[in-house]
Design an enzyme around this catalytic site. Structure first.
Site, PDB file in Angstrom:
ATOM      1  N   CYS A 146      -1.354   9.227   2.707  1.00  0.00           N
ATOM      2  CA  CYS A 146      -1.257   8.737   1.333  1.00  0.00           C
ATOM      3  C   CYS A 146      -2.561   8.953   0.581  1.00  0.00           C
ATOM      4  O   CYS A 146      -2.564   9.055  -0.642  1.00  0.00           O
ATOM      5  CB  CYS A 146      -0.868   7.259   1.331  1.00  0.00           C
ATOM      6  SG  CYS A 146      -1.983   6.203   2.289  1.00  0.00           S
ATOM      7  N   GLU A 182       0.888  -1.169   0.000  1.00  0.00           N
ATOM      8  CA  GLU A 182       0.000   0.000   0.000  1.00  0.00           C
ATOM      9  C   GLU A 182       0.923   1.215   0.000  1.00  0.00           C
ATOM     10  O   GLU A 182       1.521   1.544   1.027  1.00  0.00           O
ATOM     11  CB  GLU A 182      -0.917  -0.044   1.223  1.00  0.00           C
ATOM     12  CG  GLU A 182      -2.097   0.906   1.116  1.00  0.00           C
ATOM     13  CD  GLU A 182      -1.762   2.316   1.566  1.00  0.00           C
ATOM     14  OE1 GLU A 182      -1.547   3.176   0.673  1.00  0.00           O
ATOM     15  OE2 GLU A 182      -1.704   2.567   2.771  1.00  0.00           O
TER      16      GLU A 182
END
Length: 500
Positions: free
Chosen positions: A277, A243
């Site tokens: 993010c 991720e």
């Protein structure tokens, strides 16, 4: 709790508050020998954990959730001192993390227990089943920007699927990771040593974990580090879940609720000092509503409080190097003709970065193409939604996205290249444990959360059993001509027609 294993080496490092320099704690730099010992103990403990079954694991994970909820003030304090982020942000992370643990424990049986499936016409005399078996020992490497959430998220799905876990938190947020592991034993003192364990250190420690023979590695972090993690894991063909970063875009259509869009864009880009993010980094607003939208964004952004008060809106930047990257992006944008609607270069006051809103930034600039990871948002004007979608998709990232439109939200969302899209809000898919979370392109692959997140930490196994004989068996020699003729007719009848 079960005592943590003594490290083989005596090297240590200190974690300090990024704003005050206050020492949070001293931690060992663990070696490959330390990790090998943890893997061995994890394998032994995982057998006990797997044999508990879904219901036994659910019971112990529920105890863990209750213990953490009662002890939440301890974690709020650790997170505040370690990262400098406001306690409300730590609370937000814990809430999402606890929901992950609860959901994974509650749904693992439904998702992973053995299921009977259709055998198909060629094998109609067989019973067919699929089961999902735990992999064994899972390594989880978490980042410094959301250390509470990513620790509990990674541990939740791996444990619920029946695995043991070795957690390596960022060296900048080690105390949070240690707390996450030790809290499990506080809630479950009967759990064997090694079922969950932590290691601390720098890149060498993470690399050693990748090469230690674990059965899968779940990593959350930057794209460059993700590439190194994948290369290290490739030595043993250890599968990875990555991720990685994002450059998330928001499309604001001409029929958007402008008040809601402006509030959401400001929160989504500035929350956690922009160190997320899935933070909003780019906005494409249709020209028809541009001026009103910018006015409301400016009003919202100027109300943000910055500092070390426990309930400040945003706190300090965690990493000094990130501040210099922000300075480079803002300088490049302004040099190329962009306008600072809110803030500017004078907003960069280490260890803080005050909100910066940049308008009319050329698409080739670093502030548009690279992940900024700070309280900076780019707002560009487009002629229509088609142009907005084209620009939103024109980067190598594909983690999250959002759309504001009263009538076309679903249509626009379907056209955005991203692992998740929120309509008329931002980031919400991240906080929903029932939905898969992950990216495409440079944002990585694999999924945390949801049914997919549970299956990430298992291996699918197919089992068949012959129930009865059907005369001439197709799986033997010789093959009679009569059998060929029958199958020939069946094939034509079944597959030569239009599917229903």
């Amino acid at each position: 709790m079960t005592a943590q294993l003594k490290p083989a080496a005596s090297e240590t490092f200190e974690v300090k508050n990024p704003a005050t320099g206050e020492s949070v704690g001293t931690f060992a730099v663990h070696t490959a020998a330390d990790i090998a010992e943890r893997v061995a103990k994890g394998r032994a403990a995982q057998i006990w954990w797997a044999e508990l079954g879904f219901d036994g694991r659910k019971k112990r994970m529920s105890r863990w959730v209750r213990w953490l909820a009662r002890d939440c003030d301890t974690l709020y304090d650790i997170g505040f001192r370690e990262t400098g982020k406001p306690k409300a942000d730590v609370q937000f992370e814990l809430l999402a993390g606890l929901e992950d643990v609860r959901w994974a424990a509650a749904h693992a049986k439904r998702v992973l227990e053995e299921k009977r499936v259709a055998p198909g016409i060629a094998m109609v005399n067989f019973d067919a089943r699929v089961s999902y078996e735990p992999l064994g020992v899972i390594g989880i490497i978490t980042p410094w920007n959301a250390p509470v959430y990513t620790a509990f998220c990674g541990m939740a799905y791996a444990l619920a699927a029946g695995n043991a876990v070795i957690l390596k938190p960022s060296e900048l947020a080690a105390a949070t990771g240690v707390y996450a592991v030790e809290s499990f034993y506080k809630a479950n003192p009967d759990a064997p040593e090694g079922l969950v364990s932590w290691i601390t250190g720098f890149g060498e420690t993470g690399s050693a974990l990748c090469k230690s023979g674990i059965d899968k590695l779940g990593f959350t972090g930057s794209v460059p580090t993700g590439r190194r993690v994948m290369a290290a894991c490739a030595e043993n063909l250890t599968p990875v879940l990555l991720e990685l970063g994002g450059k998330d875009a928001t499309v604001v259509a001409d029929d958007a609720d402008i008040d809601a869009a402006a509030r959401s864009v400001v929160w989504g880009s500035m929350w956690n000092s922009g160190q997320a993010c899935v933070g909003v980094e780019r906005v494409y607003v249709v020209e028809k509503i541009r001026d009103e939208f910018l006015r409301k964004v400016e009003e919202n952004a100027k109300q943000i409080s910055v500092g070390m008060d426990e309930l400040s809106d945003i706190g300090p930047m965690t990493v000094p190097a990130q501040i210099e990257l922000i300075r480079r992006h803002v300088t490049d944008a302004l040099d190329r003709g962009a306008t600072a609607l809110v803030g500017g270069l004078d907003s960069i006051q280490p260890p803080y970065v005050h909100p910066i809103v940049l308008v009319d930034v050329p698409e080739e600039s670093s502030a548009v193409q690279e992940e900024t990871f700070g309280p900076v948002v780019v707002i560009n004007t487009v002629a229509d939604v088609d142009e907005a979608v084209r620009r939103a998709n024109a980067t190598s990232f594909g983690l999250g996205s959002s759309v504001f439109s009263k009538s076309r939200g679903a249509e626009i969302a379907a056209r955005l290249r991203a692992g998740g899209t929120t309509i008329n809000s931002v980031l919400t898919f991240v906080g929903m444990p029932s939905l898969p979370f992950g990216g495409v392109g440079d944002s990585g692959f694999g999924r945390f959360h949801g049914d997919d997140g549970l299956r990430e930490f298992t291996r699918a196994k197919a089992t068949t059993r012959k129930r009865f004989s059907m005369g001439e068996d197709m799986q033997q020699f010789p093959r009679p001509k009569e059998q060929f003729d029958v199958v020939y007719k069946v094939l034509k009848l079944r597959y030569g027609r239009k599917f229903r």
